[in-house]
Design a protein around this motif. Sequence first.
Motif, PDB file in Angstrom:
ATOM      1  N   ASN A  75      -5.828  25.501   8.060  1.00 48.16           N
ATOM      2  CA  ASN A  75      -6.395  26.719   7.478  1.00 48.16           C
ATOM      3  C   ASN A  75      -5.289  27.670   7.032  1.00 48.16           C
ATOM      4  OD1 ASN A  75      -7.897  28.930   6.737  1.00 48.16           O
ATOM      5  ND2 ASN A  75      -8.817  29.272   8.748  1.00 48.16           N
ATOM      6  N   LYS A  76      -4.771  27.488   5.810  1.00 48.32           N
ATOM      7  CA  LYS A  76      -3.690  28.321   5.295  1.00 48.32           C
ATOM      8  C   LYS A  76      -4.149  29.760   5.092  1.00 48.32           C
ATOM      9  CE  LYS A  76       0.420  26.588   4.550  1.00 48.32           C
ATOM     10  NZ  LYS A  76       1.621  27.302   5.037  1.00 48.32           N
ATOM     11  N   LYS A  77      -5.346  29.932   4.599  1.00 50.53           N
ATOM     12  CA  LYS A  77      -5.866  31.271   4.362  1.00 50.53           C
ATOM     13  C   LYS A  77      -5.931  32.068   5.661  1.00 50.53           C
ATOM     14  CE  LYS A  77      -9.786  33.749   2.338  1.00 50.53           C
ATOM     15  NZ  LYS A  77     -11.125  33.635   1.720  1.00 50.53           N
ATOM     16  N   GLY A  78      -6.329  31.391   6.741  1.00 48.72           N
ATOM     17  CA  GLY A  78      -6.387  32.041   8.046  1.00 48.72           C
ATOM     18  C   GLY A  78      -5.022  32.507   8.508  1.00 48.72           C
ATOM     19  N   GLU A  79      -3.976  31.689   8.240  1.00 43.51           N
ATOM     20  CA  GLU A  79      -2.611  32.083   8.593  1.00 43.51           C
ATOM     21  C   GLU A  79      -2.219  33.367   7.886  1.00 43.51           C
ATOM     22  OE1 GLU A  79       0.380  29.061   8.189  1.00 43.51           O
ATOM     23  OE2 GLU A  79      -1.038  27.450   8.601  1.00 43.51           O
ATOM     24  N   ALA A  82      -4.174  36.393   9.210  1.00 44.43           N
ATOM     25  CA  ALA A  82      -3.699  36.787  10.544  1.00 44.43           C
ATOM     26  C   ALA A  82      -2.407  37.588  10.445  1.00 44.43           C
ATOM     27  CB  ALA A  82      -3.506  35.552  11.420  1.00 44.43           C
ATOM     28  N   THR A  83      -1.496  37.144   9.577  1.00 46.13           N
ATOM     29  CA  THR A  83      -0.234  37.868   9.382  1.00 46.13           C
ATOM     30  C   THR A  83      -0.496  39.270   8.838  1.00 46.13           C
ATOM     31  OG1 THR A  83       0.904  35.776   8.921  1.00 46.13           O
ATOM     32  CG2 THR A  83       2.022  37.800   8.252  1.00 46.13           C
ATOM     33  N   SER A  84      -1.394  39.368   7.862  1.00 41.68           N
ATOM     34  CA  SER A  84      -1.737  40.673   7.285  1.00 41.68           C
ATOM     35  C   SER A  84      -2.357  41.584   8.342  1.00 41.68           C
ATOM     36  CB  SER A  84      -2.705  40.499   6.116  1.00 41.68           C
ATOM     37  OG  SER A  84      -2.150  39.666   5.121  1.00 41.68           O
ATOM     38  N   ALA A  85      -3.231  41.016   9.164  1.00 40.77           N
ATOM     39  CA  ALA A  85      -3.874  41.804  10.219  1.00 40.77           C
ATOM     40  C   ALA A  85      -2.846  42.336  11.211  1.00 40.77           C
ATOM     41  CB  ALA A  85      -4.908  40.945  10.948  1.00 40.77           C
ATOM     42  N   ALA A  86      -1.883  41.497  11.571  1.00 38.04           N
ATOM     43  CA  ALA A  86      -0.851  41.917  12.523  1.00 38.04           C
ATOM     44  C   ALA A  86       0.010  43.044  11.955  1.00 38.04           C
ATOM     45  CB  ALA A  86       0.023  40.721  12.901  1.00 38.04           C
ATOM     46  N   ILE A  87       0.381  42.931  10.671  1.00 33.61           N
ATOM     47  CA  ILE A  87       1.179  43.979  10.029  1.00 33.61           C
ATOM     48  C   ILE A  87       0.391  45.283   9.975  1.00 33.61           C
ATOM     49  CG2 ILE A  87       2.216  44.717   7.834  1.00 33.61           C
ATOM     50  CD1 ILE A  87       2.996  41.798   7.357  1.00 33.61           C
ATOM     51  N   LYS A 207       2.213  35.122   2.044  1.00 34.02           N
ATOM     52  CA  LYS A 207       1.243  35.925   1.297  1.00 34.02           C
ATOM     53  C   LYS A 207       0.506  36.862   2.239  1.00 34.02           C
ATOM     54  CE  LYS A 207       0.427  32.329  -2.186  1.00 34.02           C
ATOM     55  NZ  LYS A 207      -0.587  31.419  -2.791  1.00 34.02           N
ATOM     56  N   LEU A 208       0.053  37.976   1.676  1.00 38.46           N
ATOM     57  CA  LEU A 208      -0.773  38.918   2.419  1.00 38.46           C
ATOM     58  C   LEU A 208      -2.192  38.859   1.860  1.00 38.46           C
ATOM     59  CD1 LEU A 208       1.650  41.989   2.649  1.00 38.46           C
ATOM     60  CD2 LEU A 208       1.313  40.156   4.309  1.00 38.46           C
ATOM     61  N   ARG A 209      -3.139  38.548   2.725  1.00 40.78           N
ATOM     62  CA  ARG A 209      -4.541  38.470   2.320  1.00 40.78           C
ATOM     63  C   ARG A 209      -5.360  39.471   3.121  1.00 40.78           C
ATOM     64  NH1 ARG A 209      -5.912  34.006  -0.707  1.00 40.78           N
ATOM     65  NH2 ARG A 209      -4.369  32.317  -0.827  1.00 40.78           N
ATOM     66  N   SER A 210      -6.606  39.576   2.795  1.00 39.39           N
ATOM     67  CA  SER A 210      -7.494  40.476   3.528  1.00 39.39           C
ATOM     68  C   SER A 210      -7.504  40.101   5.016  1.00 39.39           C
ATOM     69  CB  SER A 210      -8.913  40.380   2.969  1.00 39.39           C
ATOM     70  OG  SER A 210      -9.821  41.058   3.824  1.00 39.39           O
ATOM     71  N   PRO A 211      -7.304  41.075   5.901  1.00 35.98           N
ATOM     72  CA  PRO A 211      -7.297  40.779   7.346  1.00 35.98           C
ATOM     73  C   PRO A 211      -8.685  40.597   7.949  1.00 35.98           C
ATOM     74  CG  PRO A 211      -6.950  43.121   6.980  1.00 35.98           C
ATOM     75  CD  PRO A 211      -7.014  42.493   5.617  1.00 35.98           C
TER      76      PRO A 211
END
Length: 511
Positions: A75-79, A82-87, A207-211
């Motif tokens: 699940n690349k999108k999930g990765e 998750a990174t965006s949410a942490a930031i 990449k940064l996606r919606s958290p």
Amino acid sequence: MQNLYRTAAVVTVFSAFEHCLGFLYRIILSRTLGSEGLGVYQIALTVFAVFLTATSSGLPITLSRVISKHRTRGNKKGEHSATSAAILITLLFSVPITVLLFLIKTPFSRVFSDPRCADLFYILIIGLSFTSVYAIIRGCFWGNKRFFAYSLIELIEEIIMIVIGVILIIGIKTGVADVNKAAIAVLISYLCSFAIAVCYFFWKGGKLRSPKGEFLPLLKSSLPITAMRTSSSLMSSLISVLFPLRLMASGVTASRAMSEYGVVYGMVMPVLMIPSSLIGSIALVLVPELAECFYRKEKEKLAALVEKALNATLLIAGMLIPFYIVCGEHVGIMLYSNADSGKYIARYALILLPMSITLISTSLLNSMNCEKQTLLFFLAGAAAMLACVWFLPKYLGSGALLIGMAADFVITAVCSLVLLTKKTGKLRSVSYFIRLLLAAIPATALGFAVRAGAMRVLSYIPALAVTMLCLLIFEAIFFSLFRLISIKSIVGRFFAKHSKKPSTPLTSDAK
């Protein structure tokens, strides 16, 4: 498994080099700032660490585990989410805290007993948001097993801090106090490591996606670790205030109390924490692997990895303890020109054992979703440490702080090992530990005998060098006899590696 060993070796080399540089820099600071100045510098760093811990400490390891979970499911999108949410989480905490601290600068500065500590703290706090985001990106590298980038940027940060610090303190003479220059060097290193990590993150396809969907689970999972580590930082800050006060209550002057704190935290602890670089490397490589095994429910592989990690940790501590007991007093004098630091290193060398077990077992348990339990273990150990710092300075002086640390580590290590046993089945590290003791005791005894003889017939430095060399030989002999290491295997691998002939290129016929 072989690839895991190679990765651990590479990370260990980077980590050992980084800690060596940091250790040398600490020696420079101890000689330029003095024990009192080092105490001021350490207190400012300790209080800053509370806020850094609160804004980011639980997120990197939680993020790495979440990324490992997403990796097992492809699940690349999930990765990315998750990174965006942490930031986002770390910025929501760090930015308001920084603004608030500057708004209440005058009243907050009264927290420090020495106004110099407040000056240093407000230099460091400028970098809070930057280094918090850097910690998150580092957690992303960790979860994706980009250990080389993780280790290299850490090393670069250390080098920048040391180079800038030496230039400012030794090379440039201004009206700015040397302790302030040391804090400026730390701030510059934070900004540089942040810039490098961000550039590398996007260059490698980050990449940064919606958290959405990751924000609350990540926050919930990271809170116990953040609470534990923030409590640890708060404990250190409380100790930095309470311990000098308790020393003063026992009749010690304020200057002497600050100096004693500087000796313990600025001189003794860096030496005792040397194994942490090696243990941290083991944990760094194993945590993503353990998380994947945990989520795949591969219990046998999980137990095998935990046992190997514990045995490696015991071996590291067991090999260093004899050196500290036999040579610690002289090492303190050589490094810091401070006899008290050497006495404490030798006298409290056994702290290495529970401390090392605590370091590795906490990381292992956190990778297995046991954050709440490790928080409880920490609180139990912290209570014991506070009791020692409150009641024992009158009788033991600075030794009360080290006794408190020992009590803290013993309680946490025992509780962690019990939980690890429940999680993985029976741990077979007990027999390994017994063999380690049986090997270390005679090596230490012979080391004392050699030191006594060498000091009588040789000058100070040659006698110490001979003692260390003989100790190394004794350890090699006894550790080999008790099957803790295999000298034959080590030598065989060394010669095999260096005797390999280059392969003959394929001819056109062979193709």
